[in-house]
Design a protein around this motif. Structure first.
Motif, short mmCIF file in Angstrom:
data_model
loop_
_atom_site.label_atom_id
_atom_site.label_comp_id
_atom_site.label_asym_id
_atom_site.label_seq_id
_atom_site.Cartn_x
_atom_site.Cartn_y
_atom_site.Cartn_z
N GLN A 1 -20.67 -18.16 54.67
CA GLN A 1 -20.89 -19.50 55.23
C GLN A 1 -21.16 -20.53 54.14
OE1 GLN A 1 -23.16 -19.94 58.96
NE2 GLN A 1 -24.70 -20.92 57.66
N ILE A 2 -21.95 -20.20 53.16
CA ILE A 2 -22.29 -21.19 52.14
C ILE A 2 -21.07 -21.54 51.29
CG2 ILE A 2 -23.10 -19.67 50.28
CD1 ILE A 2 -25.52 -21.74 50.13
N CYS B 1 -28.28 -23.65 65.13
CA CYS B 1 -29.58 -24.06 64.58
C CYS B 1 -30.42 -22.89 64.10
CB CYS B 1 -30.38 -24.91 65.56
SG CYS B 1 -30.02 -26.64 65.37
N GLY B 2 -29.77 -21.85 63.61
CA GLY B 2 -30.52 -20.80 62.92
C GLY B 2 -31.05 -21.36 61.61
N TRP B 3 -32.17 -20.83 61.17
CA TRP B 3 -32.83 -21.39 59.98
C TRP B 3 -31.94 -21.31 58.74
CZ3 TRP B 3 -35.95 -25.00 59.63
CH2 TRP B 3 -36.69 -25.23 58.47
N ASN B 4 -31.25 -20.20 58.53
CA ASN B 4 -30.36 -20.10 57.36
C ASN B 4 -29.24 -21.13 57.42
OD1 ASN B 4 -31.75 -18.05 56.08
ND2 ASN B 4 -30.53 -16.43 57.01
N SER B 5 -28.68 -21.34 58.59
CA SER B 5 -27.61 -22.34 58.73
C SER B 5 -28.12 -23.74 58.40
CB SER B 5 -27.04 -22.32 60.14
OG SER B 5 -26.42 -21.09 60.40
N ILE B 6 -29.32 -24.05 58.85
CA ILE B 6 -29.90 -25.35 58.55
C ILE B 6 -30.11 -25.52 57.05
CG2 ILE B 6 -32.01 -26.73 58.77
CD1 ILE B 6 -32.20 -25.63 61.67
N PHE C 1 -24.00 -30.45 63.54
CA PHE C 1 -23.93 -30.62 64.99
C PHE C 1 -24.82 -29.52 65.54
CE2 PHE C 1 -19.50 -31.92 63.85
CZ PHE C 1 -19.64 -33.26 64.15
N CYS C 2 -25.82 -29.88 66.27
CA CYS C 2 -26.88 -28.97 66.66
C CYS C 2 -26.75 -28.51 68.11
CB CYS C 2 -28.19 -29.72 66.44
SG CYS C 2 -29.63 -28.72 66.48
N PHE C 3 -26.49 -27.22 68.32
CA PHE C 3 -26.37 -26.64 69.66
C PHE C 3 -27.16 -25.33 69.73
CE2 PHE C 3 -22.60 -29.27 69.24
CZ PHE C 3 -22.58 -29.94 70.46
N THR D 1 -34.45 -18.91 71.53
CA THR D 1 -35.77 -18.83 70.90
C THR D 1 -36.07 -19.92 69.89
OG1 THR D 1 -35.00 -17.20 69.28
CG2 THR D 1 -35.90 -16.35 71.33
N ASP D 2 -36.22 -19.53 68.61
CA ASP D 2 -36.65 -20.47 67.56
C ASP D 2 -35.63 -21.56 67.27
OD1 ASP D 2 -34.89 -18.57 66.37
OD2 ASP D 2 -35.67 -19.08 64.39
N GLN D 3 -34.42 -21.40 67.73
CA GLN D 3 -33.39 -22.41 67.47
C GLN D 3 -33.76 -23.75 68.10
OE1 GLN D 3 -29.99 -20.36 69.00
NE2 GLN D 3 -30.09 -18.78 67.42
N PHE D 4 -34.46 -23.74 69.21
CA PHE D 4 -34.88 -24.99 69.85
C PHE D 4 -35.98 -25.68 69.03
CE2 PHE D 4 -32.90 -22.56 73.23
CZ PHE D 4 -32.06 -23.51 73.78
N THR D 5 -36.88 -24.88 68.47
CA THR D 5 -37.91 -25.43 67.60
C THR D 5 -37.28 -25.98 66.33
OG1 THR D 5 -39.48 -23.82 68.46
CG2 THR D 5 -40.06 -24.89 66.38
N ASN D 6 -36.34 -25.25 65.77
CA ASN D 6 -35.62 -25.71 64.58
C ASN D 6 -34.92 -27.04 64.86
OD1 ASN D 6 -36.41 -23.29 63.41
ND2 ASN D 6 -34.40 -22.34 63.57
N ARG D 7 -34.30 -27.13 66.03
CA ARG D 7 -33.61 -28.37 66.40
C ARG D 7 -34.58 -29.54 66.42
NH1 ARG D 7 -30.99 -29.35 72.21
NH2 ARG D 7 -33.12 -28.86 72.77
N ARG D 8 -35.74 -29.34 67.00
CA ARG D 8 -36.72 -30.43 67.08
C ARG D 8 -37.08 -30.93 65.68
NH1 ARG D 8 -41.49 -30.69 71.22
NH2 ARG D 8 -39.59 -30.57 72.43
N LEU D 9 -37.26 -30.03 64.74
CA LEU D 9 -37.60 -30.41 63.37
C LEU D 9 -36.48 -31.22 62.73
CD1 LEU D 9 -39.41 -30.14 60.81
CD2 LEU D 9 -38.08 -28.09 60.28
N VAL D 10 -35.25 -30.74 62.82
CA VAL D 10 -34.15 -31.41 62.13
C VAL D 10 -33.68 -32.68 62.83
CG1 VAL D 10 -33.36 -29.35 60.93
CG2 VAL D 10 -32.37 -29.90 63.15
N VAL D 11 -33.96 -32.80 64.15
CA VAL D 11 -33.61 -34.01 64.89
C VAL D 11 -34.71 -35.05 64.75
CG1 VAL D 11 -33.24 -34.99 67.19
CG2 VAL D 11 -32.10 -32.87 66.56
N ASP D 12 -35.93 -34.69 65.09
CA ASP D 12 -37.03 -35.66 65.17
C ASP D 12 -37.66 -36.00 63.83
OD1 ASP D 12 -36.63 -35.63 67.90
OD2 ASP D 12 -38.28 -34.25 68.31
#
Length: 131
Positions: A8-9, A24-29, A40-42, A46-57
């Motif tokens: 991926q990298i 929105c897996g942590w490694n992908s972010i 593009f965040c989908f 589980t933790d992907q929703f928390t990760n999304r909040r961090l990177v969006v907000d």
């Protein structure tokens, strides 16, 4: 083209990559930020929703998607990224966050200091319990 696996990298590092649709897996972010590629965040689980909040907000480095992912929304977001000012704004924010990451992992950065402190504390605890 469908591939069973790729690095991926290595894909994200290519100059022609302008955006990355991810769960929105942590490694992908982290890899996206490191390569300065807007996300593009989908999130799916589980933790992907928390990760999304961090990177969006907080970090403001993503285009926030709505689940389930659909073709029309992806098309709209690709156009927003490629034709408007949003792409530049996201890339500027990503550059800022990458500098933060670089500072965190530098030899005198907080991550290294915190790890050293943890090791010192564990060493002291182990040594004191053996006396």
């Amino acid at each position: 083209m469908v591939m069973p696996w790729c690095c991926q990298i290595e894909v994200l590092k290519r100059a022609k990559i302008r955006g990355f649709l991810t769960h929105c897996g942590w490694n992908s972010i982290l890899e996206s930020i490191w390569c300065e590629v807007p996300i593009f965040c989908f999130p799916l689980l589980t933790d992907q929703f928390t990760n999304r909040r961090l990177v969006v907000d907080d970090w403001k480095v993503v285009i926030n998607g709505v689940n389930p992912v659909n073709r029309d929304e992806v098309l709209v977001n690709i156009n927003r990224l490629m034709t408007g000012t949003l792409g530049g704004e996201l890339r500027n924010n990503i550059k800022r966050e990458r500098k933060t990451l670089e500072n965190e992992i530098s030899t005198d950065g907080p991550s290294v200091r915190n790890l050293d402190t943890f090791i010192d504390d564990v060493t002291e605890t182990v040594c004191n319990n053996h006396d």
